[in-house]
Design a protein around this motif. Sequence first.
Motif, PDB file in Angstrom:
ATOM      1  N   TYR A 167      63.472 -20.202  -4.299  1.00 54.62           N
ATOM      2  CA  TYR A 167      62.277 -20.931  -3.907  1.00 54.62           C
ATOM      3  C   TYR A 167      62.243 -21.042  -2.389  1.00 54.62           C
ATOM      4  CZ  TYR A 167      65.324 -25.112  -3.568  1.00 54.62           C
ATOM      5  OH  TYR A 167      66.316 -26.008  -3.250  1.00 54.62           O
ATOM      6  N   GLN A 168      61.050 -21.226  -1.845  1.00 55.72           N
ATOM      7  CA  GLN A 168      60.862 -21.215  -0.395  1.00 55.72           C
ATOM      8  C   GLN A 168      61.519 -22.428   0.252  1.00 55.72           C
ATOM      9  OE1 GLN A 168      59.256 -18.737   1.543  1.00 55.72           O
ATOM     10  NE2 GLN A 168      60.306 -19.900   3.164  1.00 55.72           N
ATOM     11  N   TYR A 169      62.330 -22.157   1.254  1.00 51.98           N
ATOM     12  CA  TYR A 169      63.011 -23.231   1.984  1.00 51.98           C
ATOM     13  C   TYR A 169      62.192 -23.651   3.188  1.00 51.98           C
ATOM     14  CZ  TYR A 169      66.543 -25.543   4.908  1.00 51.98           C
ATOM     15  OH  TYR A 169      67.242 -26.434   5.683  1.00 51.98           O
ATOM     16  N   ILE A 170      62.017 -24.945   3.325  1.00 51.24           N
ATOM     17  CA  ILE A 170      61.497 -25.550   4.548  1.00 51.24           C
ATOM     18  C   ILE A 170      62.547 -26.556   4.972  1.00 51.24           C
ATOM     19  CG2 ILE A 170      59.645 -26.915   5.591  1.00 51.24           C
ATOM     20  CD1 ILE A 170      57.802 -25.793   3.410  1.00 51.24           C
ATOM     21  N   ASP A 171      62.923 -26.548   6.232  1.00 46.28           N
ATOM     22  CA  ASP A 171      64.094 -27.295   6.691  1.00 46.28           C
ATOM     23  C   ASP A 171      64.127 -28.702   6.103  1.00 46.28           C
ATOM     24  OD1 ASP A 171      66.453 -27.699   8.037  1.00 46.28           O
ATOM     25  OD2 ASP A 171      65.475 -28.400   9.860  1.00 46.28           O
ATOM     26  N   GLY A 172      65.220 -29.014   5.447  1.00 41.46           N
ATOM     27  CA  GLY A 172      65.367 -30.303   4.787  1.00 41.46           C
ATOM     28  C   GLY A 172      65.028 -30.204   3.312  1.00 41.46           C
ATOM     29  N   ILE A 173      64.951 -31.333   2.654  1.00 43.48           N
ATOM     30  CA  ILE A 173      64.753 -31.347   1.208  1.00 43.48           C
ATOM     31  C   ILE A 173      63.533 -32.178   0.819  1.00 43.48           C
ATOM     32  CG2 ILE A 173      66.137 -33.404   0.683  1.00 43.48           C
ATOM     33  CD1 ILE A 173      67.460 -31.691  -1.545  1.00 43.48           C
ATOM     34  N   HIS A 183      63.166 -11.185   0.088  1.00 39.55           N
ATOM     35  CA  HIS A 183      64.313 -10.415   0.574  1.00 39.55           C
ATOM     36  C   HIS A 183      65.577 -10.773  -0.198  1.00 39.55           C
ATOM     37  CE1 HIS A 183      66.916  -8.223   3.321  1.00 39.55           C
ATOM     38  NE2 HIS A 183      67.689  -9.298   3.365  1.00 39.55           N
ATOM     39  N   THR A 184      65.831 -12.055  -0.386  1.00 38.85           N
ATOM     40  CA  THR A 184      67.058 -12.436  -1.085  1.00 38.85           C
ATOM     41  C   THR A 184      67.024 -11.988  -2.544  1.00 38.85           C
ATOM     42  OG1 THR A 184      66.086 -14.661  -1.247  1.00 38.85           O
ATOM     43  CG2 THR A 184      67.779 -14.327   0.406  1.00 38.85           C
ATOM     44  N   LYS A 185      65.843 -11.928  -3.137  1.00 33.17           N
ATOM     45  CA  LYS A 185      65.729 -11.406  -4.505  1.00 33.17           C
ATOM     46  C   LYS A 185      66.105  -9.933  -4.547  1.00 33.17           C
ATOM     47  CE  LYS A 185      64.465 -12.089  -8.837  1.00 33.17           C
ATOM     48  NZ  LYS A 185      65.158 -13.086  -9.705  1.00 33.17           N
ATOM     49  N   ARG A 186      65.750  -9.201  -3.498  1.00 30.77           N
ATOM     50  CA  ARG A 186      66.118  -7.781  -3.423  1.00 30.77           C
ATOM     51  C   ARG A 186      67.627  -7.620  -3.272  1.00 30.77           C
ATOM     52  NH1 ARG A 186      66.303  -3.291   0.515  1.00 30.77           N
ATOM     53  NH2 ARG A 186      66.142  -4.710   2.285  1.00 30.77           N
ATOM     54  N   VAL A 187      68.241  -8.524  -2.511  1.00 32.66           N
ATOM     55  CA  VAL A 187      69.682  -8.437  -2.272  1.00 32.66           C
ATOM     56  C   VAL A 187      70.474  -8.829  -3.514  1.00 32.66           C
ATOM     57  CG1 VAL A 187      71.597  -9.407  -0.940  1.00 32.66           C
ATOM     58  CG2 VAL A 187      69.462  -8.817   0.210  1.00 32.66           C
ATOM     59  N   GLU A 188      70.145  -9.986  -4.083  1.00 31.69           N
ATOM     60  CA  GLU A 188      70.877 -10.518  -5.242  1.00 31.69           C
ATOM     61  C   GLU A 188      69.857 -11.020  -6.261  1.00 31.69           C
ATOM     62  OE1 GLU A 188      72.535 -11.316  -8.048  1.00 31.69           O
ATOM     63  OE2 GLU A 188      74.237 -10.977  -6.707  1.00 31.69           O
ATOM     64  N   PRO A 189      69.506 -10.184  -7.240  1.00 33.64           N
ATOM     65  CA  PRO A 189      68.445 -10.550  -8.181  1.00 33.64           C
ATOM     66  C   PRO A 189      68.864 -11.538  -9.261  1.00 33.64           C
ATOM     67  CG  PRO A 189      69.295  -8.365  -8.691  1.00 33.64           C
ATOM     68  CD  PRO A 189      69.971  -8.795  -7.425  1.00 33.64           C
ATOM     69  N   ASP A 240      69.344 -22.100  -8.840  1.00 31.79           N
ATOM     70  CA  ASP A 240      68.158 -22.102  -7.983  1.00 31.79           C
ATOM     71  C   ASP A 240      68.624 -22.109  -6.533  1.00 31.79           C
ATOM     72  OD1 ASP A 240      66.759 -22.299 -10.310  1.00 31.79           O
ATOM     73  OD2 ASP A 240      65.915 -24.278  -9.927  1.00 31.79           O
ATOM     74  N   VAL A 241      68.177 -21.136  -5.761  1.00 36.92           N
ATOM     75  CA  VAL A 241      68.634 -20.983  -4.382  1.00 36.92           C
ATOM     76  C   VAL A 241      67.449 -21.115  -3.430  1.00 36.92           C
ATOM     77  CG1 VAL A 241      69.733 -19.438  -2.717  1.00 36.92           C
ATOM     78  CG2 VAL A 241      70.526 -19.474  -5.093  1.00 36.92           C
ATOM     79  N   ALA A 242      67.535 -22.053  -2.503  1.00 37.24           N
ATOM     80  CA  ALA A 242      66.541 -22.147  -1.440  1.00 37.24           C
ATOM     81  C   ALA A 242      66.723 -20.966  -0.493  1.00 37.24           C
ATOM     82  CB  ALA A 242      66.698 -23.459  -0.678  1.00 37.24           C
ATOM     83  N   SER A 243      65.622 -20.344  -0.107  1.00 34.30           N
ATOM     84  CA  SER A 243      65.694 -19.161   0.745  1.00 34.30           C
ATOM     85  C   SER A 243      64.569 -19.182   1.761  1.00 34.30           C
ATOM     86  CB  SER A 243      65.596 -17.887  -0.108  1.00 34.30           C
ATOM     87  OG  SER A 243      65.442 -16.735   0.704  1.00 34.30           O
ATOM     88  N   SER A 244      64.885 -18.769   2.977  1.00 30.65           N
ATOM     89  CA  SER A 244      63.855 -18.645   4.001  1.00 30.65           C
ATOM     90  C   SER A 244      62.983 -17.415   3.780  1.00 30.65           C
ATOM     91  CB  SER A 244      64.506 -18.581   5.390  1.00 30.65           C
ATOM     92  OG  SER A 244      65.188 -19.789   5.671  1.00 30.65           O
ATOM     93  N   ASP A 245      63.444 -16.491   2.934  1.00 33.08           N
ATOM     94  CA  ASP A 245      62.680 -15.289   2.589  1.00 33.08           C
ATOM     95  C   ASP A 245      63.015 -14.925   1.143  1.00 33.08           C
ATOM     96  OD1 ASP A 245      61.516 -12.803   2.277  1.00 33.08           O
ATOM     97  OD2 ASP A 245      62.188 -12.020   4.209  1.00 33.08           O
ATOM     98  N   PRO A 246      62.377 -15.599   0.172  1.00 28.37           N
ATOM     99  CA  PRO A 246      62.730 -15.368  -1.232  1.00 28.37           C
ATOM    100  C   PRO A 246      62.613 -13.913  -1.676  1.00 28.37           C
ATOM    101  CG  PRO A 246      61.422 -17.369  -1.035  1.00 28.37           C
ATOM    102  CD  PRO A 246      61.397 -16.701   0.314  1.00 28.37           C
ATOM    103  N   GLY A 286      68.754 -23.617   2.654  1.00 26.20           N
ATOM    104  CA  GLY A 286      68.141 -22.295   2.607  1.00 26.20           C
ATOM    105  C   GLY A 286      68.379 -21.418   3.809  1.00 26.20           C
ATOM    106  N   PHE A 287      69.637 -21.282   4.242  1.00 30.68           N
ATOM    107  CA  PHE A 287      69.900 -20.396   5.376  1.00 30.68           C
ATOM    108  C   PHE A 287      69.835 -18.932   4.972  1.00 30.68           C
ATOM    109  CE2 PHE A 287      73.947 -21.103   3.380  1.00 30.68           C
ATOM    110  CZ  PHE A 287      74.706 -19.966   3.584  1.00 30.68           C
ATOM    111  N   TYR A 288      69.925 -18.648   3.674  1.00 28.36           N
ATOM    112  CA  TYR A 288      69.757 -17.271   3.222  1.00 28.36           C
ATOM    113  C   TYR A 288      68.338 -16.788   3.537  1.00 28.36           C
ATOM    114  CZ  TYR A 288      74.033 -18.017   0.527  1.00 28.36           C
ATOM    115  OH  TYR A 288      75.317 -18.292   0.145  1.00 28.36           O
ATOM    116  N   GLY A 289      68.228 -15.503   3.866  1.00 26.70           N
ATOM    117  CA  GLY A 289      66.921 -14.935   4.163  1.00 26.70           C
ATOM    118  C   GLY A 289      66.404 -15.249   5.548  1.00 26.70           C
ATOM    119  N   SER A 290      67.271 -15.749   6.431  1.00 26.75           N
ATOM    120  CA  SER A 290      66.833 -16.120   7.782  1.00 26.75           C
ATOM    121  C   SER A 290      66.966 -14.984   8.786  1.00 26.75           C
ATOM    122  CB  SER A 290      67.641 -17.324   8.282  1.00 26.75           C
ATOM    123  OG  SER A 290      67.386 -18.458   7.490  1.00 26.75           O
ATOM    124  N   GLY A 291      67.516 -13.856   8.361  1.00 29.38           N
ATOM    125  CA  GLY A 291      67.648 -12.719   9.266  1.00 29.38           C
ATOM    126  C   GLY A 291      69.074 -12.289   9.526  1.00 29.38           C
TER     127      GLY A 291
END
Length: 404
Positions: free
Chosen positions: A57-63, A46-52, A38-44, A8-13
């Motif tokens: 889903y919310q990323y927390i480091d690791g799985i 924001h990423t939904k606004r970029v690519e709908p 399904d894409v893990a995102s640090s800011d779901p 989930g590095f997307y949405g990290s800034g």
Amino acid sequence: MRLVAPFGFYGSGNIGDEATLLGFGRLIERFGGGIGVDVASSDPAHTKRVEPGFRYYQYIDGIMGLPAKLHAHMGAGYIIPGGTPIMDNLGDWPLLSLGGMLQHAGNWGKPAAFVGVGVEQLRHDISRQRVQEQIIPNVMCWSVRSVHDQDRLLDLGVAPDLITIAADMAWLLDPAEPAYGRKVTQRLGLGGRPVIGVNINAEDHMMEKAPRLFTELAAALDDLVNRHGARVLFLFNEVREGDTYDQAAADLVRSLMSRKDAVLMGPSDYLTPQEMMSIIAQCAMTISTRYHFCVFSALQGVPFLGIRRSDKVSDLCRDLGWKAALDPDAAARADISAMGDQLLGDPSAELKKLSEKIAAMRVRAEDNRIALDALLGAMRGVGMQTWMRHAAGRVGQKLGGGVR
């Protein structure tokens, strides 16, 4: 079929990361409507606004978190799309996280692929060990941004027939419309004089290698302001706060300049790639240490001076045949200002060559479909029976009896 992008590095800034997300969306569209992602995102949000087009889903480091595990188990395959996941110049991240994710894929019989990625030269033995023991055995195929990325994978032990040389998926983006950028530059009072867009960061390894870079850059910007009547617009392709990021680097360079009156700061908001590209389109030239900011400049037909802080920026300039580039430790005031003079003069001949290279990069970016197609083919054999078989095996291992 559902495909999971668990890293989930997307949405990290980082606005450049979302450019690859958009390119990935374009690539998925080529396969029609039968693939859910399904894409893990640090800011779901924001990423939904970029690519709908994806489900986030919310990323927390690791799985290991429950939501991440649920998404992972629902997917028939794992994909790591875009970015530079094979690197260690920022410490254990991202290889420590990726190693766990790819081992999880292997443990549960899920095919996995890296698509449209960059590969840096690894600095530490532990990094090579993680890649060779945790990542490579659990990855069925790769597509990379350049032949140089392929060479680094080969050096790590990846089989040649598993690698496709493609290009960054951001090359699939169209140039941005100018309206947003015009509004921003008008609000800042920029008009009638050439604008130099500057986007730099201050990662520790670069500053250790080139401690005088910002002093030399500040002096060169003063020269260009004085000779061309230019204005300097600092832009932020990475919006996180901290000493190594873009805002802090811009503040430091500005503090070293004599012509502070000619300096403006761009929006510090978390822009979409199209918004940043639209601002870049208002510039006469740009200077950057960041890979995707250079890509954005090229896509908008704006000449750029690339500061080769990393393998990926060096690879980009080589792929484009772009000569306006300097290593950080060799970026002297005279060289920066001389290249600036050329780019602010008449760069039309170089831009014509650049447009031909961009067309070739767009074609290469489509070759990421090769790895994606192979992954989708492998996913067709993954279903509930696969999950049950691996679940039973893991239960058996924990009970100590083993299950066939």
